[in-house]
Structure formats: C-alpha cells, structure tokens
Write an enzyme that holds these catalytic residues in place. Structure first.
Site, PDB file in Angstrom:
ATOM      1  N   CYS A 100       0.839  -1.202   0.000  1.00 15.66           N
ATOM      2  CA  CYS A 100       0.000   0.000   0.000  1.00 15.66           C
ATOM      3  C   CYS A 100       0.880   1.260   0.000  1.00 15.66           C
ATOM      4  CB  CYS A 100      -0.947   0.006   1.206  1.00 15.66           C
ATOM      5  SG  CYS A 100      -1.982   1.487   1.215  1.00 15.66           S
ATOM      6  N   GLY A 200      -2.506  -5.971 -11.832  1.00 14.40           N
ATOM      7  CA  GLY A 200      -2.402  -4.629 -12.382  1.00 14.40           C
ATOM      8  C   GLY A 200      -3.005  -4.530 -13.768  1.00 14.40           C
ATOM      9  N   GLY A 221      -8.517  -6.280  -9.554  1.00 11.22           N
ATOM     10  CA  GLY A 221      -9.116  -5.337  -8.615  1.00 11.22           C
ATOM     11  C   GLY A 221     -10.207  -4.517  -9.271  1.00 11.22           C
ATOM     12  N   ARG A 222      -9.818  -3.352  -9.821  1.00 13.85           N
ATOM     13  CA  ARG A 222     -10.814  -2.420 -10.362  1.00 13.85           C
ATOM     14  C   ARG A 222     -11.639  -3.033 -11.489  1.00 13.85           C
ATOM     15  NH1 ARG A 222      -6.302   1.979 -11.202  1.00 13.85           N
ATOM     16  NH2 ARG A 222      -5.278  -0.001 -11.687  1.00 13.85           N
TER      17      ARG A 222
HETATM   18  C1  LIG Z   1     -10.253   1.354  -3.869  1.00 18.26           C
HETATM   19  C2  LIG Z   1      -9.015   0.519  -3.750  1.00 18.26           C
HETATM   20  C3  LIG Z   1      -8.659  -0.017  -2.524  1.00 18.26           C
HETATM   21  C4  LIG Z   1      -7.515  -0.812  -2.403  1.00 18.26           C
HETATM   22  N1  LIG Z   1      -7.224  -1.392  -1.199  1.00 18.26           N
HETATM   23  C5  LIG Z   1      -6.197  -2.279  -1.112  1.00 18.26           C
HETATM   24  C6  LIG Z   1      -5.974  -3.032   0.078  1.00 18.26           C
HETATM   25  O1  LIG Z   1      -6.726  -2.926   1.069  1.00 18.26           O
HETATM   26  N2  LIG Z   1      -4.905  -3.889   0.092  1.00 18.26           N
HETATM   27  C7  LIG Z   1      -4.070  -4.048  -0.995  1.00 18.26           C
HETATM   28  O2  LIG Z   1      -3.116  -4.846  -0.951  1.00 18.26           O
HETATM   29  N3  LIG Z   1      -4.276  -3.358  -2.138  1.00 18.26           N
HETATM   30  C8  LIG Z   1      -5.318  -2.512  -2.223  1.00 18.26           C
HETATM   31  N4  LIG Z   1      -5.578  -1.884  -3.401  1.00 18.26           N
HETATM   32  C9  LIG Z   1      -4.742  -2.202  -4.595  1.00 18.26           C
HETATM   33  C10 LIG Z   1      -5.391  -3.350  -5.408  1.00 18.26           C
HETATM   34  O3  LIG Z   1      -5.422  -4.545  -4.652  1.00 18.26           O
HETATM   35  C11 LIG Z   1      -4.603  -3.600  -6.707  1.00 18.26           C
HETATM   36  O4  LIG Z   1      -3.277  -3.922  -6.378  1.00 18.26           O
HETATM   37  C12 LIG Z   1      -4.585  -2.380  -7.635  1.00 18.26           C
HETATM   38  O5  LIG Z   1      -5.878  -1.791  -7.716  1.00 18.26           O
HETATM   39  C13 LIG Z   1      -4.106  -2.765  -9.030  1.00 18.26           C
HETATM   40  O6  LIG Z   1      -4.911  -3.780  -9.564  1.00 18.26           O
HETATM   41  P1  LIG Z   1      -6.111  -3.475 -10.610  1.00 18.26           P
HETATM   42  O7  LIG Z   1      -5.516  -2.710 -11.768  1.00 18.26           O
HETATM   43  O8  LIG Z   1      -6.610  -4.832 -11.004  1.00 18.26           O
HETATM   44  O9  LIG Z   1      -7.117  -2.656  -9.880  1.00 18.26           O
HETATM   45  C14 LIG Z   1      -6.691  -1.061  -3.544  1.00 18.26           C
HETATM   46  C15 LIG Z   1      -7.042  -0.496  -4.782  1.00 18.26           C
HETATM   47  C16 LIG Z   1      -8.192   0.270  -4.892  1.00 18.26           C
HETATM   48  C17 LIG Z   1      -8.558   0.828  -6.239  1.00 18.26           C
END
Ligand SMILES: Cc1cc2nc3c(=O)[nH]c(=O)nc-3n(C[C@H](O)[C@H](O)[C@H](O)COP(=O)(O)O)c2cc1C
Length: 326
Positions: A100, A200, A221-222
């Site tokens: 984070c 990612g 994630g998103r």
């Molecule tokens: C709203 C939000 C909250 C997140 N909270 C966490 C979290 O609690 N722990 C964590 O390891 N990553 C957290 N992340 C990062 C995501 O797990 C992920 O690594 C990041 O969004 C990239 O992946 P994506 O492109 O598939 O979204 C968060 C991301 C977003 C957008």
C-alpha cells in the site's frame, strides 16, 4: 486443502479497502465460484489490542470460502496474534500487505514501507508462519522506485517460509500512475519456487490471458468492481472453456444477482439497513454509469436508503436497459 491447492492458474479478487468486505466477496463468489477472494486490508494492531473485535473484523461466511484475510501493520507479534485470530474465524489464508502506497500507511512503516525494511519483513513472515497453519502470502509492488530489489527481496521472504507472493506491476513511486509492467513479475517467477500471481490493469479476458505468461494466476481489482462477470469469464478461459470465456450475461440475470448482493449487504452489515444501503449506492452509481442510463433513473439510485428502494432502483435499471437494448 488450502487455497493454494486445487486448480491453476488462479483468478483472484484483489484486496480493496472499502470494497472487498464480506457482502462484496460473497457476491463475487455467487458470480464467479471459481475465484478466490481477498479481504480488504485490516489492522493487525487494532485486533491485537482488542481481540474481541476479531469476530466482526474477520467474519468469514461459508459461501465465500476460501477467503484470504489481508493484514497490515509493522509489528511481527501483532501480525502473529492477528493471523491466529483470523484463522480461528475461518480464514484459509493470511496475506501481509507490503504494497500500500498511501501516505498515512507508509508514514507508520506499514504497507510499501516494508519493502525498505527487509529484516523486519522477514521477521513478520517468520512469526506469522509460526502462528498459523494456513498459507502466509505477501502482496507487494515491483519496488520502491525501480524493480532492482524485487528478486532479492522475494527470495529472502521465500527463505522464511512464504507460501506465495502477488506483485502489483507498479512501484511505490508510481502509486496508480502509468501502466502496470508485468515483465519483472515473469522474471521473478523464474527465480522463485513458490506460486507467483500478477496484478495490475486486468480489465478483460483477453488481457488476463495475455498477461498470464508463466505466472500461477492473475489478481483483479478495479476490473472486477467494474464488471464482476469478468472473473467468471476469466475462470472459464483459464480452464480452457472458450465458450464460457466469451459468454455474455443478460441484464435479468445480472440484476437478480445485484439484488442478492444488496440483500447480503444489509444482512451482514453490523450497522443499520440505512447505512448498508447508503454504502451500496457507490455500486448503483457505477452500474448506472456502465449501463449508460438517464439522469432520471440515477436520481432514484442515489436516494436509496432501504433495501426495498435499492431493489426498486435495480428494477428501474433493468427496465431502462431493456428499453435501450430494444
Ligand atoms: C479502492 C481501492 C482499494 C484498495 N485497497 C487495497 C488493500 O486494502 N490492500 C491491498 O493490498 N491493495 C489494495 N488496493 C490495490 C489493489 O489490490 C490492486 O493492487 C490495484 O488496484 C491494481 O490492480 P487493478 O488494476 O486490477 O485494480 C486497492 C485499490 C483500490 C482501487
């Protein structure tokens, strides 16, 4: 059986603060039973100081298993205690947040800051491993400013007994900017003997297949918030089911599951129905936008304060989408 056994490559719902609470995780499992779900990051300190919180913080439902509980903090003893409490509540994996990049998290030497404190990171893994029998994993980034320490860092954690690692293909400095770079994640997989998951910018099935490379799975994630059915199609694609990977899900089927999700949100909320529905509005607003519906339809969604009103808004969405599609 742990969450790391079973079929590969895995499709994993990423930990997301404010999203991956029990109702969202249970909804995702209804949509994509083959996916593994991670909790949002939860404070190891908070629960070690007040263990009675474990029952609500680490609440795990049978229909969302296997669930991996993610913890953040910096104190190895607190991680160990929090992890054992989470295991008692039914967590089938413990993930340590070392990625984070938020200012207030890093300022406390939590999250990404642990990438710069390898001795402390090792001690956290050692003590957490000693406290639980479920797998202990780490989610981290490519590095602080570049990826030069990624392999040495991960090798040392692997030597402490780490069971698997997920890499978000950005550095701490990048935060969420630019495109995720998966190249060094593939190189890391070559250097380690434990499962390595990539994360990612996976927003489509083609993207998941394209990015998978030599890895053991992808974490989304998103993309999963925008389209929970993406996880279902990705599971099908990874299982070689081409038809399932291409399947388009109808509005009726989707809205029925969104309604079930709203019910779960109300049912598992530790607060009031009103609070649960207000926090559900973010999903309604996003769904409204994705479906490209009119302003009038939106008004009802943003005012919804009871389960009946959330359901009425979803019915309206369904009606409007069917009209648009006709
Ligand atoms: C709203 C939000 C909250 C997140 N909270 C966490 C979290 O609690 N722990 C964590 O390891 N990553 C957290 N992340 C990062 C995501 O797990 C992920 O690594 C990041 O969004 C990239 O992946 P994506 O492109 O598939 O979204 C968060 C991301 C977003 C957008």
């Amino acid at each position: 059986m742990t969450w790391l056994t079973g079929s590969y490559p895995k499709v994993i719902l990423a930990p997301m603060d404010g999203y991956t609470d029990p109702p969202f995780r249970r909804f995702i499992k209804k949509v994509a039973p083959g996916a593994t779900v991670f909790s949002e990051f939860l404070s190891a300190r908070l629960v070690s100081q007040k263990p009675s919180l474990a029952k609500t913080m680490f609440r795990v439902y049978d229909d969302e298993k296997p669930v991996v509980i993610q913890l953040y903090g910096k104190d190895p003893a607190e991680f160990a205690l929090a992890a054992s409490l989470a295991e008692q509540e039914g967590a089938q994996g413990i993930d340590i947040n070392m990625g984070c990049p938020a200012k207030k998290v890093v300022a406390h030497r939590h999250g990404s800051a642990l990438m710069k404190e390898i001795d402390l990171a090792e001690e956290i893994i050692r003590q957490t491993k000693a406290a639980v029998s479920v797998p202990v994993t780490v989610k981290t980034r490519l590095g602080w400013e570049d990826d030069r320490n990624l392999i040495p860092f991960a090798l040392r954690l692997q030597d402490c007994g780490l069971d698997a690692i997920t890499i978000h293909g950005r550095t701490y400095s990048q935060k969420f900017e630019g495109e995720a770079d998966w190249t060094s994640i593939y190189a890391l997989k070559e250097a380690l003997s434990i499962p390595v998951f990539g994360n990612g910018d996976v927003v489509s099935v083609a993207g998941a297949l394209d990015k998978l490379g030599n890895l053991d799975g992808v974490m989304v994630g998103r993309g999963a918030v925008a389209d929970p059915w993406l996880l279902k199609r990705a599971c099908a694609a990874f299982a070689g089911d081409e038809e399932g990977a291409r399947r388009v899900y109808g509005f009726e089927e989707k809205i029925a599951l969104w309604k079930a999700f709203a019910e779960l949100a109300v049912e598992s909320s530790v607060k009031t129905e009103k609070h649960a529905c207000q926090s559900f509005r973010k999903f309604l607003v996003r769904l409204h936008k994705d479906l490209g519906l009119s302003r009038e339809v939106r008004a009802q969604a943003v005012r919804a304060s009871t389960l009946a009103e959330v359901h009425a808004a979803l019915d309206l969405f369904l009606e409007a989408s069917l009209e648009t599609a006709a």
